[in-house]
Design a protein around this motif. Structure first.
Motif, PDB file in Angstrom:
ATOM      1  N   GLU A   1       0.829  -1.199   0.000  1.00  0.00           N
ATOM      2  CA  GLU A   1       0.000   0.000   0.000  1.00  0.00           C
ATOM      3  C   GLU A   1       0.871   1.259   0.000  1.00  0.00           C
ATOM      4  O   GLU A   1       0.609   2.218  -0.736  1.00  0.00           O
ATOM      5  N   ILE A   2       1.926   1.231   0.797  1.00  0.00           N
ATOM      6  CA  ILE A   2       2.839   2.382   0.868  1.00  0.00           C
ATOM      7  C   ILE A   2       3.537   2.599  -0.468  1.00  0.00           C
ATOM      8  O   ILE A   2       3.534   3.700  -1.026  1.00  0.00           O
ATOM      9  N   VAL A   3       4.163   1.522  -0.985  1.00  0.00           N
ATOM     10  CA  VAL A   3       4.954   1.649  -2.212  1.00  0.00           C
ATOM     11  C   VAL A   3       4.066   1.956  -3.411  1.00  0.00           C
ATOM     12  O   VAL A   3       4.342   2.878  -4.183  1.00  0.00           O
ATOM     13  N   SER A   4       2.981   1.193  -3.583  1.00  0.00           N
ATOM     14  CA  SER A   4       2.108   1.425  -4.736  1.00  0.00           C
ATOM     15  C   SER A   4       1.489   2.810  -4.687  1.00  0.00           C
ATOM     16  O   SER A   4       1.400   3.500  -5.713  1.00  0.00           O
ATOM     17  N   GLY A   5       1.049   3.216  -3.491  1.00  0.00           N
ATOM     18  CA  GLY A   5       0.464   4.548  -3.362  1.00  0.00           C
ATOM     19  C   GLY A   5       1.452   5.634  -3.743  1.00  0.00           C
ATOM     20  O   GLY A   5       1.128   6.562  -4.499  1.00  0.00           O
ATOM     21  N   PHE A   6       2.671   5.500  -3.240  1.00  0.00           N
ATOM     22  CA  PHE A   6       3.710   6.487  -3.533  1.00  0.00           C
ATOM     23  C   PHE A   6       4.023   6.540  -5.031  1.00  0.00           C
ATOM     24  O   PHE A   6       4.072   7.605  -5.643  1.00  0.00           O
ATOM     25  N   VAL A   7       4.212   5.358  -5.622  1.00  0.00           N
ATOM     26  CA  VAL A   7       4.594   5.290  -7.035  1.00  0.00           C
ATOM     27  C   VAL A   7       3.467   5.790  -7.935  1.00  0.00           C
ATOM     28  O   VAL A   7       3.700   6.559  -8.872  1.00  0.00           O
ATOM     29  N   LEU A   8       2.244   5.358  -7.655  1.00  0.00           N
ATOM     30  CA  LEU A   8       1.130   5.776  -8.503  1.00  0.00           C
ATOM     31  C   LEU A   8       0.881   7.285  -8.409  1.00  0.00           C
ATOM     32  O   LEU A   8       0.564   7.937  -9.421  1.00  0.00           O
ATOM     33  N   ARG A   9       1.058   7.851  -7.226  1.00  0.00           N
ATOM     34  CA  ARG A   9       0.943   9.314  -7.109  1.00  0.00           C
ATOM     35  C   ARG A   9       2.045   9.995  -7.903  1.00  0.00           C
ATOM     36  O   ARG A   9       1.801  10.996  -8.572  1.00  0.00           O
ATOM     37  N   ALA A  10       3.253   9.450  -7.831  1.00  0.00           N
ATOM     38  CA  ALA A  10       4.376  10.037  -8.573  1.00  0.00           C
ATOM     39  C   ALA A  10       4.137   9.970 -10.078  1.00  0.00           C
ATOM     40  O   ALA A  10       4.591  10.845 -10.829  1.00  0.00           O
ATOM     41  N   LEU A  11       3.412   8.931 -10.513  1.00  0.00           N
ATOM     42  CA  LEU A  11       3.121   8.774 -11.944  1.00  0.00           C
ATOM     43  C   LEU A  11       1.878   9.554 -12.369  1.00  0.00           C
ATOM     44  O   LEU A  11       1.499   9.525 -13.554  1.00  0.00           O
ATOM     45  N   GLY A  12       1.245  10.232 -11.403  1.00  0.00           N
ATOM     46  CA  GLY A  12       0.064  11.021 -11.744  1.00  0.00           C
ATOM     47  C   GLY A  12      -1.157  10.188 -12.001  1.00  0.00           C
ATOM     48  O   GLY A  12      -2.083  10.621 -12.698  1.00  0.00           O
ATOM     49  N   SER A  13      -1.180   8.957 -11.432  1.00  0.00           N
ATOM     50  CA  SER A  13      -2.321   8.072 -11.654  1.00  0.00           C
ATOM     51  C   SER A  13      -3.378   8.322 -10.604  1.00  0.00           C
ATOM     52  O   SER A  13      -3.079   8.520  -9.418  1.00  0.00           O
TER      53      SER A  13
END
Length: 199
Positions: free
Chosen positions: A185-197
């Motif tokens: 949840e932490i990693v996916s949330g961080f990455v997806l926010r960084a990708l603008g998803s």
């Protein structure tokens, strides 16, 4: 010489290799790959060191074979978990989850530690063995960029950064301070926010 219980020599060799790699898997969870010795593996597999060296001449060769097997399992699991219609965000979440689960199932040091223990040549071979996983990540990012689900400038650089973020959870996961689910949840949330998803 160990008794041959399989129907053929080829089957016997395959069974012995499987026992050896299963032993590496069990030992990696207990003491970490970097601390495993050839003696440990032989004992855990129920064979002599001489037999082990007939299959793998050194620890580097053993770890390369083990990494190849783990990569194969990862790709099978990733393919089995996702329907063809999965969105780029769903595919990325699955990739992250399986990578994090792999850190717990097969604890190992980071890139710098493996490079130091294996040497540069063996480490490069190790990197070649895990390249298919990197290609999957690049394909996910490419598809997300093509569908405008992800906003990024450099796919290869973004893939490296995502792997670094996943790797940052290695120690908390192995020590048990965080679960795979919480880390995902932490990693996916961080990455997806960084990708603008929005997902």
């Amino acid at each position: 010489m160990p008794r041959i219980s399989a129907a053929t020599i080829g089957e016997h060799r395959a069974q012995t290799q499987d026992r050896i790699l299963q032993a590496v898997s069990r030992l990696s969870r207990v003491q970490g790959i970097d601390a495993i010795s050839m003696t440990d593996v032989a004992h855990e597999a129920g064979i002599t060191r001489t037999v082990l060296y007939n299959y793998y001449p050194d620890k580097a060769a053993l770890l390369l074979a083990f990494t190849e097997r783990v990569t194969h399992y990862f790709i099978e699991a990733y393919t089995a978990q996702l329907p063809p219609s999965a969105s780029p965000s769903e595919r990325l979440r699955a990739f992250v989850r399986l990578q994090l689960a792999g850190l717990v199932a097969h604890p190992h040091p980071g890139a710098a530690g493996l490079s130091a223990s294996l040497g540069p040549d063996a480490y490069q071979q190790l990197a070649d063995h895990v390249a298919p996983m990197q290609r999957i990540l690049v394909e996910i990012l490419d598809s997300g960029a093509a569908s405008a689900d992800f906003h990024l400038q450099d796919v290869a650089a973004t893939a490296r950064m995502i792997m670094a973020v996943i790797g940052a959870e290695r120690e908390p996961l192995i020590s048990g301070r965080v679960s795979v689910e919480a880390a995902e949840e932490i990693v996916s949330g961080f990455v997806l926010r960084a990708l603008g998803s929005a997902s």
